[in-house]
Scaffold this active site. Structure first.
Site, short mmCIF file in Angstrom:
data_model
loop_
_atom_site.label_atom_id
_atom_site.label_comp_id
_atom_site.label_asym_id
_atom_site.label_seq_id
_atom_site.Cartn_x
_atom_site.Cartn_y
_atom_site.Cartn_z
N HIS A 172 10.69 -22.12 -6.01
CA HIS A 172 10.55 -23.54 -6.40
C HIS A 172 9.94 -23.66 -7.79
CE1 HIS A 172 6.16 -24.04 -5.22
NE2 HIS A 172 6.46 -23.10 -4.35
N ASP A 221 8.83 -26.73 -8.81
CA ASP A 221 7.87 -27.85 -8.80
C ASP A 221 6.47 -27.29 -8.55
OD1 ASP A 221 8.52 -27.24 -6.04
OD2 ASP A 221 7.65 -29.15 -5.43
N ASP A 255 2.12 -20.20 -8.22
CA ASP A 255 2.83 -21.00 -7.20
C ASP A 255 3.64 -22.10 -7.85
OD1 ASP A 255 3.65 -22.18 -4.86
OD2 ASP A 255 1.69 -22.98 -4.31
N GLU A 307 9.49 -28.25 -3.03
CA GLU A 307 8.81 -27.44 -2.01
C GLU A 307 7.44 -28.01 -1.69
OE1 GLU A 307 6.55 -24.53 0.15
OE2 GLU A 307 6.00 -25.33 -1.81
N ASP A 334 6.82 -16.04 -3.11
CA ASP A 334 6.01 -17.26 -3.08
C ASP A 334 4.83 -17.07 -2.11
OD1 ASP A 334 5.31 -19.85 -3.76
OD2 ASP A 334 6.62 -20.79 -2.27
N THR A 383 -24.07 -51.94 0.78
CA THR A 383 -24.28 -51.91 2.22
C THR A 383 -23.12 -52.58 2.91
OG1 THR A 383 -25.59 -53.90 1.96
CG2 THR A 383 -26.80 -51.83 2.13
N ARG A 423 -2.06 -25.77 11.43
CA ARG A 423 -1.22 -24.63 11.05
C ARG A 423 -0.81 -23.94 12.34
NH1 ARG A 423 0.19 -24.44 5.45
NH2 ARG A 423 -1.36 -25.82 4.54
#
Ligand code: BES
Ligand code: MN
Ligand code: MN
Length: 460
Positions: A89, A91, A122, A155, A182, A317, A330
């Site tokens: 990727h 991006d 990355d 991605e 990656d 407040t 995950r």
């Protein structure tokens, strides 16, 4: 046929240009998440197209999608030879917070032999390795097998349009294996290859109390404070052993055998160094598992962001009307992200007190993935790593996710070899992201040799 001698020589002669070209790509702020950078994302795709053409690829195309474009290129030398499909990727993640960068995120510099810039590891640096390895093969007798490239620009935002693209282009993407750089390896003197990726289930929650912000003195203690409630609810999602309390969460988790656990713990790992690197006194995580296991083979739940109430200068407040959080889980084989998101939603709604209303909104997700290691392609990758890095790579299990990889398997029927050259210390997604110059250059050699060994193995 390309040899280690040739790759080494070509690298020495072209090293500076390889760096210059990557720097040019890193200067383009192709942040996929932020519409402000749409034109830059497009510019990065056009840059890729030009570089594929210069390197001798054919059928180079910038394929428009409903979102950011996908760059396709190939070099088919003989339909009877095996075909490698390279995915990566172009991006990058947003560079925020800018103030924590020691140099400009989109103005790459070399510091301590590392390229510092957003996207250096990355995935621009790792992805560009494949373009330069391709060039190197083309200039040294040609590619030994067919190569296709598919480089996307979404991605970091969930690859939704790539999913559409692969469903619509099954024929065009026909290949024998997918190769991706990656992920990361353990250390430059301990090469490793990831053999699994985690799945991901990502949700946003909103807790609403009173219909408007209230004076925290007048109403405090008498009306539910959504931030207090949200914190209690989140805290209850893990028990005292740091196990996730959502009913059914662990039902489909594949437990590793004692042998598999022993094998993964052969990887060099120093808890002291780990703590020192992060400046923490202690680690924490699920009881009965060590740090490597928690990161690689156990499912987890984390709050990624939480907000509400007054966060500006000084004190106001206020008892806020709403509180929000972004929560990720995950996942590991054989958990299914749709099922897990549903379990989360049901559970979260069921634990909400009557004093508040909750809304749960699922975001993108992905299934976990495991690479089979008894294949010619995995063996060719091992051999290439051994040749360039001097040691056989150790198989490791990654905590990160590349959701499209399991869809490559489901839709295209292809396995992915994860030839990652990054290090955990590269600080991907963080300020001062970096990528070792050595990792970049040796990565180029490793990838070129992989293609050579892969085509030799397959012809036998
Ligand atoms: N390259 C990473 C994934 C990764 C990082 C794998 C480190 C292994 C080790 C990828 O670009 C990424 O950041 N993926 C996201 C998921 C995506 C849906 C935003 C992730 O893992 O958070
Ligand atoms: Mn990535
Ligand atoms: Mn990423």
């Amino acid at each position: 046929m390309i040899t280690k001698e040739e790759t080494g020589k070509y690298l020495q002669q072209n090293k500076q240009r390889f760096l210059d070209e990557l720097f040019e790509l890193l200067r383009i702020p192709s942040v996929s998440a932020d519409p402000k950078f749409k034109a830059d994302v497009k510019k990065a795709a056009e840059f890729m197209k030009a570089k594929f053409e210069e390197a001798g690829a054919e059928n180079v195309e910038v394929c428009e999608t409903k979102g950011h474009p996908i760059v396709y290129a190939d070099k088919i030398i003989d339909p009877n030879l095996p075909t490698v499909l390279v995915y990566g990727h172009y991006d990058v993640q947003p560079a925020d917070p800018y103030e924590l960068w020691e140099s400009e995120p989109f103005n790459p510099v070399i510091k301590n032999d590392k390229i510092v810039a957003r996207g250096s590891a990355d995935d621009k640096g790792q992805m560009y390795i494949h373009v330069k390895a391709f060039e190197m093969m083309m200039k040294n007798g040609g590619v030994p097998c067919n190569i296709k490239f598919m480089i996307e620009g979404e991605e970091e935002v969930g690859s939704e349009n790539l999913e559409v693209f692969i469903k619509e282009n099954k024929e065009k993407l026909k290949a024998d294996v997918i190769v991706i750089s990656d992920t990361s390896m353990i250390a430059n003197d301990h090469p490793s290859m990831a053999v699994s990726l985690k799945g991901l289930s990502y949700l946003e929650v909103e807790v609403t109390g009173p219909n408007r912000d209230l004076h925290s003195g007048v109403y405090g203690g008498a009306v539910a404070n959504p931030i207090n409630v949200l914190c209690r609810m989140i805290a209850s999602l893990q028990d005292e052993n740091k196990r996730v309390t959502i009913p059914g969460f662990y039902d489909k988790v594949l437990e590793l055998t004692a042998e598999e656990r022993a094998k993964m713990n052969e990887a060099p790992f120093d808890l002291g160094d780990f703590k020192k690197d992060l400046n923490i006194e202690d680690v924490e995580g699920e009881e009965s598992y060590n740090t490597l296991e928690r990161m690689g083979i156990r499912p987890t739940l984390d709050v990624n962001g939480i907000w509400g109430g007054y966060t500006g200068e000084g004190a106001k407040t206020v008892l806020p009307s709403k509180a929000n959080a972004k929560i990720s889980m995950r996942l590991v084989p054989d958990q299914n992200h749709y099922e897990i998101s549903e379990l989360f939603q049901k559970h979260f709604e069921s634990i909400a007190p009557k004093s508040v209303k909750v809304k749960v909104k699922p975001h993108h997700g992905g299934m976990p993935y495991v690479t089979p290691t008894d294949t010619d392609s995995y063996k060719a990758a091992e051999k290439a790593f051994e040749k360039v890095w001097g040691k056989m790579p150790i198989p490791t299990r990654e905590g990160g996710s590349i959701p499209i990889v399991s869809l490559f398997k489901d839709i295209l029927g292809l396995d992915s070899i994860l030839m990652g050259f990054g290090l955990n210390s590269d600080a991907i997604h963080s300020p001062n992201e970096s990528f070792g110059v050595e990792n970049y250059l040796k990565g180029i050699e490793t990838v070129a040799l992989f293609h050579q060994y892969f085509s030799e193995l397959d012809r036998k």
